[in-house]
Motif scaffolding. Structure first.
Motif, PDB file in Angstrom:
ATOM      1  N   ASN A 866      13.259  11.967   6.376  1.00  0.00           N
ATOM      2  CA  ASN A 866      11.963  11.490   7.248  1.00  0.00           C
ATOM      3  C   ASN A 866      11.000  11.060   6.115  1.00  0.00           C
ATOM      4  OD1 ASN A 866       9.678  11.533   8.372  1.00  0.00           O
ATOM      5  ND2 ASN A 866       9.151  13.778   8.492  1.00  0.00           N
ATOM      6  N   PRO A 867      10.549   9.717   6.102  1.00  0.00           N
ATOM      7  CA  PRO A 867      10.980   8.846   7.087  1.00  0.00           C
ATOM      8  C   PRO A 867      12.317   7.907   7.066  1.00  0.00           C
ATOM      9  CG  PRO A 867       9.451   7.713   5.675  1.00  0.00           C
ATOM     10  CD  PRO A 867       9.748   9.015   5.052  1.00  0.00           C
ATOM     11  N   ASP A 879      13.320   9.028   2.050  1.00  0.00           N
ATOM     12  CA  ASP A 879      12.996  10.661   1.732  1.00  0.00           C
ATOM     13  C   ASP A 879      13.896  11.489   2.575  1.00  0.00           C
ATOM     14  OD1 ASP A 879      12.081  12.999   0.858  1.00  0.00           O
ATOM     15  OD2 ASP A 879      10.258  12.836   2.584  1.00  0.00           O
TER      16      ASP A 879
HETATM   17 MG    MG Z   1       8.992  12.674   3.845  1.00  0.00          MG
END
Ligand code: MG
Ligand code: ADP
Length: 906
Positions: A866-867, A879
């Motif tokens: 995410n994302p 991430d």
């Molecule tokens: Mg993140």
């Protein structure tokens, strides 16, 4: 060569004829039994096949090899009580092992009962978890039995012929669907064979039937007798020779013959002893009505059942019933004997069972078999699904389950069974309070709603929210033809306002209301409207209505009809029955039809139609529409061909395995991987992680950033502070994006140093990704359900909007397409207001790879990408977080019987 460790504990499984055997690794204490197997247990000819000759020392050498702590030898045995039925072993030929040399032997008197195949399946599982990818074996050309075992196994076998021998090579690919299907089919047959003693017994004993009226045992005994059981019936009671006209004997051993089934209603403390007595006598199945067994009693009960090959319903069961006229067994103390019919009913809670049987009786839906599963130590919903699938009578399955023993196996079974019969379940424990209740009620871990929903939908199970909804839906599915997947319904009412409410209910249930041809208006009174909903006006009479409905039934734009009638003087025939017009329909309807009579007092009734068939009549349009909606969901499920498992090419399992093993050796309790190991693990499975370079200090950060800028969108980089144990980086001020110059990077790093001080371990430098739509993709492992793959809208909006879909792994090819399509943000992905659509193939690839990773690495308990920033051409994750925990490898599809937590107590 490293020493091989096998799980020391045994697991039990069923042979093809339903006999329980216990399977466990062989050890020094088994030497004598192994020797006996290869000598007394086998004829000269069998020995020749096994050892390629008649060397007198061969059996002793085999026993030494299989029972010694020989490095690199995996050897397992199957036991029936104290007798060793057979063994299968393999020797790992390399280090690390890729190929293992296989051998097996089954005692002559146990041939043709599937023991060799079962042992092989368990050995395949053990070998795979040691990294073995191929079995090799030499088989004598004349050894038809063993060659047949390999041919039937379901794995692709290569054969090479050489001088009277066949050299076999078997790849052990875990995702081989053909193998899983073959295992399923063997499991189904063995299961059904073992359940026959429960559900089609030729003789029954009720143990603990007292003379006292109203006692549980006495009540069940009376019901079995009055229910007209076609087999022999005895009572076991030390104090009397006869109860309620049934002959009684002092013990199970004293009975004139061995009963197939014993129904046990004795105090908890005595249950294990009675079970042991039954087992020793040769009883094949138990129903334990007694509740409140302690852990030690539970353990001893289970041990007796497994040792003596008895299937068990309960404890804490209300009993069971088999309505087949050839059996007519009513061994439950719930309610009235169910009318003979075609609905299979299994409930975990006895109370729900009583309520359900009662409502089915009111409706007139007959039952094929009923089982109150109670505490579900052994027989579970999964067993019953397979029984109904195979009994040739059941065409509707009604389940109430509060917990799942092996949900992945259940999902696989259900996915197959729902193709032939509708499977309906009450989804219990939807709220936090409900789950609390279910957890204390059945002592099973509560399952989050999303996980259960994912299970039901992936298995094609119709999940409803109440017993009433279950019955209302059953009434429709049981009597009406299948609706077309399009789900186009015509709503007809003699009161405009009621029609509008019904139309709303239909739309909310996912049905569509198409426009109807204007010509139909000619069949209705003046002032009527054939816009859908059809308003016939209150002045329509029964004959006109019948005529109109027949015309509507022929209308190709229509897949279902819902008629809502308000009683008027005109709508009612002479006999005062407003439904009369509806019951005049054809014997075989083309489309499903449901009626709503607003003055009806019960929620649903089945009415006989004039020319045969039945019509479900509801008191409320919402209930009728909901039932139609469920029928339509099922139709859609049936219209979709079973989808292949999602394909994820070029996943580097070995790298992932060594990374995970390395981490868990260093951190035996598990934990979050650092950013770079996370990237390595995910990249090994082809997940599109952006370049991440580690910088331990300010200078390194500046230098690295300078190098990465060339790769980056607009020449900018992101800098992320790292310290072990961090959670949300942005919230802590640990993420800087859009850094264009050396000075920017330097200033950002200095700020990190100021903020995080000594905690700061360094920073990750990444090129900035081009802007796109931020999604989140991830995995959570449920202890019982296994991995759940999640896709949602990501970035900072993730938590607020909670726009997510989830599916249990392994995902199918279809899941890859339906998951993104089911997001509320789906239009965003498709491109709105001139923006181009995103690369959905890239999203599908991320999902497929996550599913494969989660399936291959059970230690991965949480992964959160995410994302994942998706563009018109590709997707990139900037991430990711991964948490590992030690978990034993567990194959949910390996054939083995349940190990109830309640009976694991020491
Ligand atoms: Mg993140
Ligand atoms: P966290 O989720 O721990 O707060 P992230 O690394 O996800 O930290 O960063 C927060 C947000 O910053 C992301 O959702 C994304 O919008 C943006 N971002 C982070 N790294 C990059 C990058 N390399 N390229 C583009 N945007 C990024």
């Amino acid at each position: 060569m490293s020493t091989v460790h096998l799980p020391r504990s045994a697991s039990e499984a069923l042979l093809a004829d339903g006999t329980t055997v216990s399977i466990r690794p062989l050890g020094p204490q088994d030497h004598r039994a192994v020797l006996a197997l290869h000598t007394d247990g086998m004829s000269e000819e069998s020995r020749r096949m096994r050892f390629f000759g008649v060397s007198r020392n061969a059996p002793a050498q085999a026993a030494d090899r299989l029972c010694g702590e020989r490095p690199g030898v995996l050897a397992i045995g199957a036991w029936a009580g104290e007798e060793l039925v057979g063994e299968a072993d393999c020797e790992l030929l390399e280090d690390p092992p890729e190929t293992a040399e296989l051998a097996l032997a089954v005692a002559d008197r146990w041939h043709h009962r599937g023991a060799a195949t079962l042992l092989l399946e368990h050995l395949v599982h053990a070998a795979r978890s040691h990294g073995v990818r191929f079995f090799e074996a030499d088989v004598l050309f004349g050894n038809r039995a063993v060659l047949q075992v390999f041919a039937d196994l379901g794995l692709p076998v290569e054969r090479r012929f050489q001088q009277g021998e066949v050299r076999l090579r078997v790849p052990l690919d875990e995702t081989d669907e053909r193998y899983r299907t073959a295992v399923d089919e063997r499991g189904r047959r063995a299961d059904v064979a073992s359940l026959a003693a429960l559900l089609r017994p030729a003789s029954v004993a009720v143990v603990g039937a007292s003379r006292r009226e109203g006692s549980v045992g006495r009540t069940v005994l009376g019901k079995v007798r009055r229910g007209g059981f076609t087999g022999a019936l005895w009572a076991v009671n030390p104090h009397t020779g006869e109860i309620d006209g049934v002959p009684a004997y002092p013990s199970v051993a004293a009975l004139p013959a061995v009963p197939d089934l014993a129904v046990i209603a004795v105090p908890a403390a005595v249950v294990p002893g009675v079970a042991e007595e039954c087992g020793a006598a040769g009883v094949r199945a138990l129903v334990v009505l007694t509740a409140g067994l302690g852990a030690e009693e539970a353990r001893r009960l289970m041990a007796a059942c497994r040792r003596h090959s008895m299937r068990l319903v309960g404890p804490n069961s209300l009993g069971l019933a088999q309505a087949d006229p050839a059996v007519r067994l009513d061994a439950e103390f719930g309610g009235a004997f169910p009318r003979t019919g075609t609905a299979g009913v299994a409930v975990q809670s006895g109370g729900v069972g009583i309520a359900l049987l009662q409502r089915l009786a009111w409706l007139g839906i007959g039952v094929s078999s009923f089982v109150s599963l109670g505490d579900k130590y052994d027989v579970s919903g999964n067993d019953l699904l397979q029984w109904w699938e195979s009994d040739g009578r059941t065409d509707l399955a009604l389940l109430h389950l509060e917990s799942f023993g092996n949900p992945r196996a259940f999902a696989r079974t259900a996915r197959r069974v729902t193709r032939t019969i509708p499977v309906l379940t009450v989804d219990a424990g939807r709220s936090a309070a409900g789950r609390r209740g279910a957890a204390s009620h059945t002592a099973a871990a509560a399952t989050p709603t999303v996980t259960r929903e994912a299970l039901f939908r992936q298995a094609g199970i119709t999940a409803v929210h109440s017993i009433d909804e279950l019955v209302q839906t059953a009434a429709l599915l049981h009597t009406q033809p299948l609706i077309a997947p399009r789900g186009a319904v015509a709503v007809v009412s003699n009161a405009g306002g009621i029609g509008i409410l019904a139309a709303d209910a239909c739309a909310e249930a996912g049905l569509v209301l198409p426009e109807l041809p204007q010509e139909l208006a000619g069949l209705l009174p003046a002032g009527a409207s054939v816009r859908n909903p059809v308003d016939t006006t209150a002045s329509i009479g029964p004959v006109e209505l019948t005529y109109f409905l027949r015309a509507l039934e022929r209308e190709p734009a229509i897949d279902a009809i819902l008629v809502c009638l308000v009683p008027t003087a005109l709508s009612t025939t002479r006999d005062g029955d407003p439904a009369h017009a509806l019951l005049e329909g054809p014997a075989r309807r083309r489309v499903p039809t449901a009626a709503v009579l607003l003055e009806q007092q019960v929620p649903v009734r089945l009415r006989d139609c004039a020319f045969g068939g039945e019509l479900p009549v509801y008191s409320d349009a919402v209930a009728a529409a909901r039932a139609l909606g469920h029928a339509r969901e099922r139709a859609r499920w049936l219209a979709e061909p079973p989808s292949a498992p999602a394909d994820a090419p070029d996943c580097d399992r070995r790298t992932a395995r060594s990374l995970v093993d390395g981490y868990l050796t260093a951190h035996p309790e598990g934990g979050w991987l650092d950013p770079l190991s996370t990237a390595d693990l995910l990249t090994a499975y082809g997940l599109p992680l952006t370049t991440s370079v580690w910088a331990r200090d300010e200078e390194a950060a500046v230098a690295t950033a300078a190098g990465l800028r060339r790769l980056a969108h607009a020449g900018e980089v992101a800098l992320k502070a790292y310290w072990p144990g961090q959670v949300h980086k942005s919230a802590a001020g640990a993420v800087r994006t859009g850094l264009a110059t050396d000075d920017d990077v330097r200033a950002a790093y200095r700020d990190f140093t100021r903020r995080f001080g000594a905690e700061l371990a360094g920073a990750v430098v990444q090129p900035m990704a081009a802007p796109g739509i931020e999604l989140l993709a991830g995995v959570v492992q449920d202890r019982v359900f296994g991995p759940l793959v999640v896709l949602g809208l990501g970035g900072t909006a993730a938590d607020v909007l909670a726009d997510r879909v989830a599916r249990l792994a392994p995902l199918s090819e279809r899941d890859l397409t339906t998951m993104p399509a089911e997001l509320r943000s789906a239009p965003l992905l498709a491109g709105v207001g001139g923006t181009p659509p995103v690369d959905l193939a890239a999203v599908r690839s991320v999902l497929a790879r996550l599913s494969r990773l989660a399936d291959d690495v059970p230690e991965l308990v949480e992964a959160d990408l995410n994302p994942v920033i998706v563009h018109p051409d590709g997707a990139v994750c900037v991430d990711a977080r991964v948490r590992l925990e030690p978990r034993p490898s567990f194959d949910p599809y390996l054939r083995r019987l349940r190990r109830p937590a309640a009976a694991e107590g020491k």
